[in-house]
Structure formats: structure tokens, C-alpha cells
Design a protein around this motif. Structure first.
Motif, mmCIF file in Angstrom:
data_model
loop_
_atom_site.group_PDB
_atom_site.id
_atom_site.type_symbol
_atom_site.label_atom_id
_atom_site.label_comp_id
_atom_site.label_asym_id
_atom_site.label_seq_id
_atom_site.Cartn_x
_atom_site.Cartn_y
_atom_site.Cartn_z
ATOM 1 N N UNK A 304 0.803 -1.213 0.000
ATOM 2 C CA UNK A 304 0.000 0.000 0.000
ATOM 3 C C UNK A 304 0.838 1.267 0.000
ATOM 4 N N UNK A 305 0.274 2.326 -0.560
ATOM 5 C CA UNK A 305 0.922 3.629 -0.500
ATOM 6 C C UNK A 305 0.909 4.135 0.945
ATOM 7 N N UNK A 306 1.938 4.890 1.311
ATOM 8 C CA UNK A 306 2.025 5.453 2.659
ATOM 9 C C UNK A 306 2.482 6.900 2.575
ATOM 10 N N UNK A 307 1.873 7.727 3.379
ATOM 11 C CA UNK A 307 2.272 9.128 3.488
ATOM 12 C C UNK A 307 2.648 9.409 4.931
ATOM 13 N N UNK A 308 3.804 10.011 5.125
ATOM 14 C CA UNK A 308 4.366 10.164 6.469
ATOM 15 C C UNK A 308 4.835 11.598 6.664
ATOM 16 N N UNK A 309 4.400 12.199 7.752
ATOM 17 C CA UNK A 309 4.888 13.522 8.157
ATOM 18 C C UNK A 309 5.727 13.350 9.423
ATOM 19 N N UNK A 310 6.950 13.839 9.392
ATOM 20 C CA UNK A 310 7.841 13.786 10.545
ATOM 21 C C UNK A 310 8.219 15.201 10.962
ATOM 22 N N UNK A 311 8.123 15.447 12.254
ATOM 23 C CA UNK A 311 8.543 16.730 12.826
ATOM 24 C C UNK A 311 9.467 16.433 13.991
ATOM 25 N N UNK A 312 10.686 16.949 13.921
ATOM 26 C CA UNK A 312 11.696 16.666 14.942
ATOM 27 C C UNK A 312 12.215 17.946 15.565
ATOM 28 N N UNK A 313 12.455 17.891 16.877
ATOM 29 C CA UNK A 313 13.154 18.949 17.592
ATOM 30 C C UNK A 313 14.533 18.450 17.982
ATOM 31 N N UNK A 314 15.572 19.233 17.670
ATOM 32 C CA UNK A 314 16.940 18.795 17.907
ATOM 33 C C UNK A 314 17.745 19.940 18.517
ATOM 34 N N UNK A 315 18.699 19.600 19.365
ATOM 35 C CA UNK A 315 19.551 20.590 20.008
ATOM 36 C C UNK A 315 20.830 20.800 19.194
ATOM 37 N N UNK A 316 21.542 21.887 19.513
ATOM 38 C CA UNK A 316 22.789 22.177 18.800
ATOM 39 C C UNK A 316 23.777 21.021 18.889
ATOM 40 N N UNK A 317 23.780 20.310 20.029
ATOM 41 C CA UNK A 317 24.759 19.224 20.216
ATOM 42 C C UNK A 317 24.335 17.925 19.534
ATOM 43 N N UNK A 318 23.194 17.925 18.844
ATOM 44 C CA UNK A 318 22.768 16.763 18.076
ATOM 45 C C UNK A 318 21.750 15.878 18.759
ATOM 46 N N UNK A 319 21.384 16.144 19.999
ATOM 47 C CA UNK A 319 20.395 15.314 20.683
ATOM 48 C C UNK A 319 18.989 15.618 20.151
ATOM 49 N N UNK A 320 18.304 14.557 19.719
ATOM 50 C CA UNK A 320 16.907 14.724 19.309
ATOM 51 C C UNK A 320 16.052 14.700 20.576
ATOM 52 N N UNK A 321 15.272 15.750 20.788
ATOM 53 C CA UNK A 321 14.492 15.852 22.025
ATOM 54 C C UNK A 321 13.007 15.614 21.795
ATOM 55 N N UNK A 322 12.551 15.628 20.541
ATOM 56 C CA UNK A 322 11.126 15.406 20.272
ATOM 57 C C UNK A 322 10.959 14.874 18.858
ATOM 58 N N UNK A 323 10.033 13.952 18.704
ATOM 59 C CA UNK A 323 9.668 13.446 17.373
ATOM 60 C C UNK A 323 8.159 13.277 17.313
ATOM 61 N N UNK A 324 7.558 13.933 16.321
ATOM 62 C CA UNK A 324 6.110 13.843 16.113
ATOM 63 C C UNK A 324 5.860 13.210 14.747
ATOM 64 N N UNK A 325 5.022 12.175 14.730
ATOM 65 C CA UNK A 325 4.760 11.414 13.515
ATOM 66 C C UNK A 325 3.267 11.426 13.226
ATOM 67 N N UNK A 326 2.941 11.721 11.989
ATOM 68 C CA UNK A 326 1.567 11.564 11.499
ATOM 69 C C UNK A 326 1.665 10.803 10.183
#
Length: 525
Positions: A304-326
Motif C-alpha cells: 500500500x501507499x504510505x504518506x508520512x509527516x515527521x517533525x523533529x526537535x533537535x539541540x545544537x549538540x545533536x540530541x533529538x528531544x522530540x519526534x512527532x509522527x503523522x
């Protein structure tokens, strides 16, 4: 040669592998290279009839009238099969593990919901005579509005594709229109992040294109039983599905699988066996039903076809602090396996990375496309594609090496996953290190010394305070399928009502077979 770092999993298993680096003959190799492997279509039975199906030319239409009179008089025709001839015309594959409502007809009766949907079957002495009879069937269609985009399908006023799910979304536990994941507070984390990146990713439908198309041969056997030669990848799924659709005990059938000429997930659905068996039941003769290449492409289910929205929050030092997926899975017109793909997808979030705030909404959406099915890691493959593309973009955004960026954010033993399970036996860091070494990709000394066994747990093992959604009004979560037990057992007078158990046990299917549910993680009768 790439070495195996067995020490990483030493506590988990004794992995004394001795096959890598030497030639080991497959069991089926000689048959393949000599052309003697037996496929279902190699069985040529005496007086075998042939079945072909008339398919809808419309993606969505009401069936006003079907005229088969001329086709019935056509030379060589033994039987015309309509939806009314199918004992239990509605089915969904995962009803066998109590997951989902029966929503797909074997032969359409009132409406067609995708181009290529089966409407009428013809059983004749030869393929040519079956095809000539099909051309004489007249169907009066009333075209209806269509929807082919997953997000358009969810808008108010969109055409209803599948009346079993009038909101065009699969319903989980009779309450929820999607699968969700909540871990921490992503909005608060986004507000404190140094960078926020939001991207959209799209995976198109993919046809499996097996060399051997889907097909089966059904023949009457002794004692009212039927033998079925089939190309299915899921022998017992197909057997039990046919028992349900044809309303007979499972031991009515003797299914014979064997060599499959390419599957990749596209031969998990039970597409040909119910009609080939029904044709044999109605004519008393062996019946062969095999897709042509056009049918395989049009009616055989794709990934099946899939559509994905990703929203990420990241710090200057490279740590990902938030990920939102729809994300949206295009199920096509019927459920098949897409509802399960969504469960797998959410179980995979947020990928193999420790992220303290995760938010996921994933929908199984109905459109007027060919129903989708399994294909090589479906539910995870497209999400991994999106996540890893996003990881490269995030690394570029903060000016880090993409390999080192992954090592920095990778799960370590003792970390808390977004599903509130402790990460164990992780090895992504070591995998990246080995991949970099073999590719001669330079890593900093700090990253070369990092380990999945160090620096995990502690603060990374806590479950954060989580912002939750308002609760949906509670309704008892009924069994996800309609039982196909033919005659309810006589249990005598009803006992006084008692409080429901904490974990209700689903009703037993008529075949009584023990089944393992990978959806619910339990054994079921």
C-alpha cells in the motif's frame, strides 16, 4: 569477510554459526536448476474446468443489474457464479485472529469499490470458452464519486468507500479511528529545541510482480472432501478462510502448497481458492483459477501507499528531544492486512533511537484503490525510509556527521523506549561502527569508543510525565470480528449476569484450532 561480533549477544544465545563462507545447497536447488520443481499449475487433472472472473471497469459504482442469460447459453459453460452463490460472501483475512470486521465480498453484489473488483465468475470447459462467455455478460453500473488520496478521504463530505467503516478509517477496538503513541510532551520539547524540522515523505504502491501469478486448482476428493493445489504463502490462513467463506468445517479441505514462484507477501491473501473450490463444489469437477498478468497487476494486492509527516526537535549538540509522527496507510477499498501494518508501524516508533518525547498518530485509510497487503516488512519499511532520510537531514541541519549523529542518538541497553519497555541487547552503535569501518567512513575517536552497553539507563530509563489526550467515551471493546460458528452450542439456561473479566477470552472459531496472534501477543482458540 565481515566478522560476526557474537559477544554482543553472548548472554542471549549460543550463536555458533558455521555456514557463512561456505557453499550450502538449498533443499529445492536441484529442482529449480533442472526445471523439475513442482508448482500448483503442474497438476493437470482429468476433466479439469477453467474459471475466469468478470471484473469491474469502474473504481466506484453501484451495480444496478447483471444479465448472464446469454453467457449461460454460451458453448462450454458449466456454471455462472454470482455473489448469492457464495455461502458467506463477506470476509476479512484477519478475522481469523479476531481482528477486524468482515468487509470484502468474494463477488460484489450491490457495489464495486475499486477497478478490477470481481463481479461474476464463469466456469467453462476451456479458458477460451470462459473468456468468450465473460464477454456476453451485461452489467449496468451507476458510477459513483471516487477518492484516491488518503487525506482527502478523511475530509468531511468525502465519498464513503467502504460502508463497514463509514469514516473511511479502520476502527480499532470499536472506538479509535487510528493508532496513537504518546510519550512525554512533544510541544513543550519543540518550544525548547534549538532547531525544528518538519518533512513529508511518500511511498507509492508497489506491485510484487511474481513470475508465477496467483492461482489454485480445486478437485473433489473422497468422503465429500476437496483437495486444493495452491500457490499461497499462507497455507493455513487460506484453508481456514475458505472454510469460513464456504461455511464448512476446515477438515473438508486438503490444501497442498509447495513451491511458490515468487510471493514477497503478495500471496498471503486468499484470492483464488474460495472460487476454485466453490466451482468444484457446484460442478463436481476439478476447477483451475489462475490470474493472467493483467489480473495480477490490477487485482493482485500491492504494497500500500504510505504518506508520512515527521517533525523533529533537535539541540545544537545533536540530541533529538522530540519526534512527532503523522502517517496514513492507503488500505485501498478493503482492510486485508493494512490495519495490522498500522499496528506494526506504531510499535516501531520512533525508530531505534532514544527520544524523550514522542507523539504518533497513524491511520489506516480506505480509498477506491486496489486493496493493499503484505510486502517485505510492510508497516515498518516505509517508516524506516522516512526516519533515516530525516536523520540525514537533521545531521546536516546541526552540522554533524550522519554516522556519528546516529550513534549519538541510538538506543543503549537500559534506555526506556517510547512504548515503556526497557531496551535490551541493543547493537545499533556497533552496527554503525562496523558499517563505517567497512565503508572506510571516518568516525571520531569518541564515537569509535561508544558502546550500546555503556551510558544507557539512569535518566534515560525514566518514563516522562506524558501529556495525554482527552479520553474517548468508554464503550466495551467488542470482539473485532463476526463469529462464523454455524450453530451456537446449547449451553442450557443462561446464568445470572456477572462482571466481565479483566481480559475477555474471544469466542472460538468453528475449526477450534489454536492460533498465535501477533497482533495481541497471545495464544487464541
Amino acid at each position: 569477510m565481515l566478522e560476526l561480533r557474537k559477544d554482543i549477544f553472548a548472554d542471549e544465545r549460543d550463536d555458533n554459526l558455521k555456514e557463512i563462507g561456505k557453499g550450502t545447497q538449498r533443499q529445492d536447488m536441484l529442482g529449480h536448476v533442472t526445471g523439475t520443481s513442482t508448482y500448483f499449475n503442474d497438476h493437470h487433472l482429468q476433466d479439469m474446468l477453467h474459471l475466469k472472473v468478470l471484473r469491474s471497469p469502474h473504481a466506484h459504482a453501484r451495480i444496478r443489474r447483471v444479465d448472464t442469460a446469454e453467457a449461460e447459453r454460451s458453448p462450454g459453460v458449466r456454471r455462472i457464479i454470482r455473489g448469492a452463490d457464495v455461502p458467506r460472501n463477506l470476509n476479512t483475512l484477519l478475522s481469523l485472529i479476531n481482528f477486524g470486521k468482515d468487509d470484502e465480498p468474494t463477488l460484489a453484489v450491490d457495489k464495486v469499490r475499486y477497478k478490477g473488483e470481481p463481479v461474476v465468475a464463469v466456469v467453462a470447459d476451456s479458458l477460451r470458452e470462459a473468456a468468450e462467455a465473460l464477454a456476453k455478460i451485461r452489467v449496468d453500473y451507476e458510477p459513483l464519486p471516487t477518492v484516491f488520496d488518503v487525506e482527502e478521504a478523511l475530509k468531511p463530505g468525502a465519498p464513503v468507500v467502504n460502508e463497514t467503516y463509514p469514516k473511511n478509517t479502520f476502527t480499532y477496538h470499536d472506538i479509535y479511528d487510528h493508532q496513537k503513541l504518546r510519550f512525554g510532551d512533544v510541544e513543550r520539547a519543540f518550544a525548547g529545541a534549538d532547531h525544528v524540522l518538519e518533512q513529508r515523505y511518500q511511498m507509492s504502491p508497489i506491485e510484487h510482480a511474481p513470475t508465477e501469478t496467483n492461482g489454485s486448482i480445486a478437485a473433489p476428493d473422497t468422503n465429500g472432501r476437496y483437495v486444493v493445489y495452491t500457490s499461497t504463502q499462507a497455507l493455513f490462513f487460506s484453508l481456514d478462510t475458505c472454510a469460513k467463506i464456504l461455511d464448512v468445517p476446515s477438515n473438508t479441505f486438503h490444501f497442498i502448497g509447495g513451491t511458490v514462484g515468487g510471493g514477497f507477501g503478495g500471496k498471503v491473501d486468499t484470492l483464488t481458492e474460495p472460487l476454485s473450490i466453490l466451482g468444484a463444489m457446484l460442478t463436481g469437477k476439478p476447477v483451475r483459477y489462475m490470474f493472467g498478468r493483467e489480473e495480477e497487476m490490477q487485482f493482485g494486492p500491492p504494497r500500500g501507499a504510505e504518506r508520512i509527516y515527521l517533525k523533529d526537535g533537535v539541540m545544537h549538540d545533536g540530541r533529538i528531544v522530540a519526534r512527532k509522527v503523522r502517517a496514513y496507510f492507503d488500505s485501498g477499498a478493503y482492510t486485508r492486512l493494512s490495519s495490522y501494518a498500522v499496528v506494526k508501524c506504531v510499535a516501531h516508533l520512533p525508530g531505534p533511537y532514544t527520544i524523550p518525547n514522542v507523539y504518533g498518530d497513524v491511520y489506516c485509510v480506505f480509498t477506491n484503490r486496489t486493496p493493499a497487503t503484505a510486502m517485505r516488512g510492510f508497516g515498518v519499511t516505509a517508516m524506516d525510509f522516512a526516519i533515516e532520510c530525516q536523520m540525514d537531514k537533521l545531521a546536516h541541519l546541526v552540522g554533524q556527521d550522519p554516522m556519528e549523529f546516529r550513534i549519538l542518538n541510538a538506543y543503549r541497553d537500559g534506555d526506556m523506549k517510547a512504548h515503556r519497555r526497557e531496551a535490551k541487547n541493543t547493537a545499533l552503535i556497533e552496527c554503525v561502527q562496523v558499517a563505517a569501518e567497512k565503508a572506510k567512513w571516518p568516525l571520531g575517536e569518541t564515537y569509535k569508543r561508544m558502546s550500546s552497553r555503556k551510558d544507557g539507563g539512569g535518566a534515560r530509563a525514566t518514563v516522562p510525565q506524558t501529556a495525554t489526550d482527552p479520553r474517548t467515551s468508554a464503550r466495551p471493546a467488542a470482539q473485532q470480528r463476526t463469529s462464523y460458528d454455524r450453530t451456537p452450542p446449547d449451553r442450557g439456561p443462561e446464568p445470572p449476569p456477572s462482571p466481565p473479566p479483566a481480559s475477555p477470552t474471544p469466542a472460538s472459531p468453528s475449526h477450534g484450532a489454536m492460533r498465535f496472534s501477533s497482533v495481541f501477543g497471545s495464544r487464541r482458540r
